[in-house]
Design a protein around this motif. Sequence first.
Motif, mmCIF file in Angstrom:
data_model
loop_
_atom_site.group_PDB
_atom_site.id
_atom_site.type_symbol
_atom_site.label_atom_id
_atom_site.label_comp_id
_atom_site.label_asym_id
_atom_site.label_seq_id
_atom_site.Cartn_x
_atom_site.Cartn_y
_atom_site.Cartn_z
ATOM 1 N N VAL A 6 0.819 -1.521 -0.214
ATOM 2 C CA VAL A 6 0.501 -0.391 0.102
ATOM 3 C C VAL A 6 0.925 1.172 0.167
ATOM 4 O O VAL A 6 1.927 1.117 0.442
ATOM 5 C CB VAL A 6 -0.464 0.072 1.350
ATOM 6 N N ASP A 7 0.302 2.273 -0.533
ATOM 7 C CA ASP A 7 0.852 3.426 -0.707
ATOM 8 C C ASP A 7 0.566 4.214 0.758
ATOM 9 O O ASP A 7 -0.496 4.365 0.568
ATOM 10 C CB ASP A 7 0.854 4.480 -1.543
ATOM 11 N N ALA A 8 1.291 4.929 1.988
ATOM 12 C CA ALA A 8 0.794 6.092 2.982
ATOM 13 C C ALA A 8 0.501 7.023 2.292
ATOM 14 O O ALA A 8 1.627 7.337 2.206
ATOM 15 C CB ALA A 8 1.724 5.323 4.304
ATOM 16 N N LEU A 9 -0.363 8.021 2.430
ATOM 17 C CA LEU A 9 -0.307 9.600 2.701
ATOM 18 C C LEU A 9 0.203 10.896 3.247
ATOM 19 O O LEU A 9 0.034 9.968 4.403
ATOM 20 C CB LEU A 9 -1.292 9.678 1.465
ATOM 21 N N ARG A 10 1.067 11.503 3.296
ATOM 22 C CA ARG A 10 1.285 12.366 4.249
ATOM 23 C C ARG A 10 0.040 12.526 4.619
ATOM 24 O O ARG A 10 -1.057 13.608 3.813
ATOM 25 C CB ARG A 10 1.888 12.977 3.326
ATOM 26 N N SER A 11 0.529 12.969 5.935
ATOM 27 C CA SER A 11 -1.054 13.543 6.994
ATOM 28 C C SER A 11 -0.241 14.572 7.835
ATOM 29 O O SER A 11 0.122 14.298 9.317
ATOM 30 C CB SER A 11 -1.742 12.645 7.772
ATOM 31 N N GLY A 12 0.252 15.744 8.232
ATOM 32 C CA GLY A 12 0.957 16.630 8.223
ATOM 33 C C GLY A 12 2.442 16.692 7.914
ATOM 34 O O GLY A 12 2.267 15.959 6.776
ATOM 35 N N GLU A 13 2.932 17.245 8.788
ATOM 36 C CA GLU A 13 4.587 17.807 8.155
ATOM 37 C C GLU A 13 5.586 15.999 8.462
ATOM 38 O O GLU A 13 6.262 15.413 7.674
ATOM 39 C CB GLU A 13 5.496 18.362 8.951
ATOM 40 N N LEU A 14 5.401 15.017 9.209
ATOM 41 C CA LEU A 14 6.245 13.762 10.031
ATOM 42 C C LEU A 14 5.537 12.449 9.270
ATOM 43 O O LEU A 14 5.979 11.789 9.530
ATOM 44 C CB LEU A 14 6.891 13.807 10.675
#
Length: 162
Positions: A111-119
Amino acid sequence: MMRQDTKPWYKQVWPWILIAIPVLTALRAIYAVVLMNQQQPDLVVDDYYQAGKSINLQLAKYREAALRNLNATVLIAGNRAVVRFAENAVLEDSVHLDFYHPTLAAQDFAVDALRSGELLYVATLPLTPTGKWRLNVSDNSAQWKLRATFELPAEQEIKLGY
């Protein structure tokens, strides 16, 4: 006076018992071979063993993560995975997660994890994994890679290493 048996051999019981022993043994052997061919074990998968790639080439991805000083943890709760990096080392908008089951290749998924915030990077998993798993986290261009082996369910974050 002794009575002599006049029946032909194929009407006797003992020859058939003696013939049945090797025939049954051969049938059991054939059954075992058929059963083994239907239940072939899965091969343990890791990307450094694909298509003749050398191990050193793949280990270079882990070394690249070490050179970039990438430190991250992953928290898996239900069917969600949250990857948290210690600092932003010019990360992309998503990271790639490869989950490997150590014995059942049919359960492997990516799966791909999408950015949620800076870190933080968040991914929704296609299933709720339990038991022992291996995880590889990499960027989309596969220049660096982090990994971990863990047992689920886990109550705390899992450190990703090189």
